[in-house]
Design an enzyme around this catalytic site. Structure first.
Site, PDB file in Angstrom:
ATOM      1  N   GLY A   9     -34.094 -22.780 -10.090  1.00 47.34           N
ATOM      2  CA  GLY A   9     -35.212 -23.283 -11.073  1.00 47.34           C
ATOM      3  C   GLY A   9     -36.073 -21.995 -11.593  1.00 47.34           C
ATOM      4  O   GLY A   9     -35.686 -20.771 -10.966  1.00 47.34           O
ATOM      5  N   THR A  10     -36.503 -22.118 -12.720  1.00 46.03           N
ATOM      6  CA  THR A  10     -37.472 -21.001 -12.924  1.00 46.03           C
ATOM      7  C   THR A  10     -38.722 -20.654 -12.272  1.00 46.03           C
ATOM      8  O   THR A  10     -38.713 -21.457 -11.075  1.00 46.03           O
ATOM      9  CB  THR A  10     -38.273 -21.093 -14.523  1.00 46.03           C
ATOM     10  OG1 THR A  10     -38.868 -22.346 -14.303  1.00 46.03           O
ATOM     11  CG2 THR A  10     -37.145 -21.297 -15.268  1.00 46.03           C
ATOM     12  N   MET A  11     -39.169 -19.619 -12.124  1.00 47.80           N
ATOM     13  CA  MET A  11     -40.486 -19.401 -11.546  1.00 47.80           C
ATOM     14  C   MET A  11     -41.354 -20.401 -11.836  1.00 47.80           C
ATOM     15  O   MET A  11     -41.469 -21.063 -12.847  1.00 47.80           O
ATOM     16  CB  MET A  11     -41.118 -17.942 -11.798  1.00 47.80           C
ATOM     17  CG  MET A  11     -40.224 -16.973 -11.383  1.00 47.80           C
ATOM     18  SD  MET A  11     -41.036 -15.279 -12.087  1.00 47.80           S
ATOM     19  CE  MET A  11     -42.215 -14.984 -10.736  1.00 47.80           C
ATOM     20  N   CYS A  13     -41.547 -23.438 -10.701  1.00 51.55           N
ATOM     21  CA  CYS A  13     -41.087 -24.650 -10.665  1.00 51.55           C
ATOM     22  C   CYS A  13     -41.111 -25.261  -9.090  1.00 51.55           C
ATOM     23  O   CYS A  13     -40.801 -26.681  -9.023  1.00 51.55           O
ATOM     24  CB  CYS A  13     -39.753 -24.990 -11.244  1.00 51.55           C
ATOM     25  SG  CYS A  13     -38.386 -24.187 -10.155  1.00 51.55           S
ATOM     26  N   LYS A  15     -40.052 -24.125  -6.078  1.00 48.55           N
ATOM     27  CA  LYS A  15     -39.070 -23.685  -5.076  1.00 48.55           C
ATOM     28  C   LYS A  15     -39.467 -23.534  -3.706  1.00 48.55           C
ATOM     29  O   LYS A  15     -39.059 -24.128  -2.758  1.00 48.55           O
ATOM     30  CB  LYS A  15     -38.016 -22.752  -5.464  1.00 48.55           C
ATOM     31  CG  LYS A  15     -37.485 -23.043  -6.743  1.00 48.55           C
ATOM     32  CD  LYS A  15     -36.716 -21.673  -7.310  1.00 48.55           C
ATOM     33  CE  LYS A  15     -37.441 -20.606  -7.448  1.00 48.55           C
ATOM     34  NZ  LYS A  15     -38.633 -20.609  -8.495  1.00 48.55           N
ATOM     35  N   GLU A  87     -35.914 -17.345  -1.801  1.00 52.60           N
ATOM     36  CA  GLU A  87     -35.575 -16.104  -2.557  1.00 52.60           C
ATOM     37  C   GLU A  87     -34.211 -15.762  -2.316  1.00 52.60           C
ATOM     38  O   GLU A  87     -33.981 -14.402  -2.332  1.00 52.60           O
ATOM     39  CB  GLU A  87     -36.675 -15.196  -2.166  1.00 52.60           C
ATOM     40  CG  GLU A  87     -38.224 -15.308  -2.247  1.00 52.60           C
ATOM     41  CD  GLU A  87     -38.853 -15.500  -3.641  1.00 52.60           C
ATOM     42  OE1 GLU A  87     -37.854 -15.434  -4.491  1.00 52.60           O
ATOM     43  OE2 GLU A  87     -39.614 -15.970  -3.850  1.00 52.60           O
ATOM     44  N   GLN A  89     -31.923 -15.340  -4.530  1.00 49.21           N
ATOM     45  CA  GLN A  89     -31.452 -14.773  -5.413  1.00 49.21           C
ATOM     46  C   GLN A  89     -31.208 -13.057  -4.933  1.00 49.21           C
ATOM     47  O   GLN A  89     -30.384 -12.474  -5.525  1.00 49.21           O
ATOM     48  CB  GLN A  89     -32.235 -14.617  -6.753  1.00 49.21           C
ATOM     49  CG  GLN A  89     -33.756 -14.199  -6.946  1.00 49.21           C
ATOM     50  CD  GLN A  89     -34.918 -14.948  -6.220  1.00 49.21           C
ATOM     51  OE1 GLN A  89     -34.470 -16.250  -5.616  1.00 49.21           O
ATOM     52  NE2 GLN A  89     -35.897 -14.577  -6.286  1.00 49.21           N
TER      53      GLN A  89
END
Length: 229
Positions: A9-11, A13, A15, A87, A89
């Site tokens: 998801g985006t920042m 949201c 996570k 994190e 990503q």
């Protein structure tokens, strides 16, 4: 059956909040897990959420080999049922492949959390490999919102109030105000128009048109004078 799951998801949201909640739920049922994180806003070897929750974690360095690390722990007698990887990503493609191997050959669940694309709308290496290898990619249901109220789909980097689309892919910042480097979530329309909340506020204050009608952000002069001074 063990799984490799990528929660994306985006920042803003939730996570990291979900990662901490998932760890709590599994531990309540007697399962044993390990939490990994990388470049968390709270500092090294931490996982934190913007709601104020935080716990210690194993910091993921670029040279960390997940397979060797987990096998070493198991050989030493540790019991591991799952891994929480926040994190994600920022992980390398090789590290994601190691996580997939842990699922397939050791029967350990791996739950990864991260954003898919960077401030340039390009895939992070770790996210790209997770999309390619994960058993499931699950988009979080809690939607972050753009300043206009629409669902946010893009992560924008903001420096001194101005949205930028060039620079290093990984620069640690936050969505709070006052930081040297900030991030803001935007809908696609306002991301493409390079219109973050500050640019929209300036446009509304100086023009007789709605921010929605503007094609691009206004030029914001640096503090202390006009451009070039």
């Amino acid at each position: 059956m063990s799984e490799l799951v990528f929660f994306s998801g985006t920042m803003d949201c939730g996570k990291s909040t979900l990662a901490l909640q998932m760890d709590y739920n599994h531990r309540r049922r007697g399962r044993r897990g390990v939490i990994f994180a990388k470049l968390d806003r709270a500092g090294s070897a931490m996982i934190s959420s913007r709601l104020g929750l935080a716990t210690e974690a194993v910091e993921v360095e670029d040279g960390l080999d997940f397979w060797d690390t987990v096998v070493r722990w198991l050989t030493a007698g540790e019991s591991i049922d799952y891994l929480i990887c926040d994190e994600a990503q920022f992980y390398t493609g090789e590290q994601v492949e190691g996580l997939a191997r842990i699922v397939d050959e050791l029967g350990i669940d791996v739950f990864c959390f991260g954003i898919t694309s960077d401030f340039r709308t390009e895939l992070f290496p770790g996210s790209k490999r997770l999309v390619e290898l994960a058993d499931r990619v699950q988009v979080l249901q809690v939607s972050a919102l753009c300043w206009c109220g629409r669902r946010a789909t893009h992560n924008a980097r903001v420096i001194d109030g101005v949205m930028v689309v060039e620079g290093e892919q990984v620069v640690v910042g936050d969505t709070g105000t006052g930081a040297e480097v900030e991030y803001e979530v935007l809908c696609r329309r306002h991301y493409m128009r390079r219109m973050n909340s500050r640019a929209a506020a300036l446009a509304s204050a100086t023009d007789d048109v709605l921010p929605f009608d503007l094609d691009v952000c206004p030029v914001i002069p640096p503090a202390g004078g006009a451009p070039g001074h």
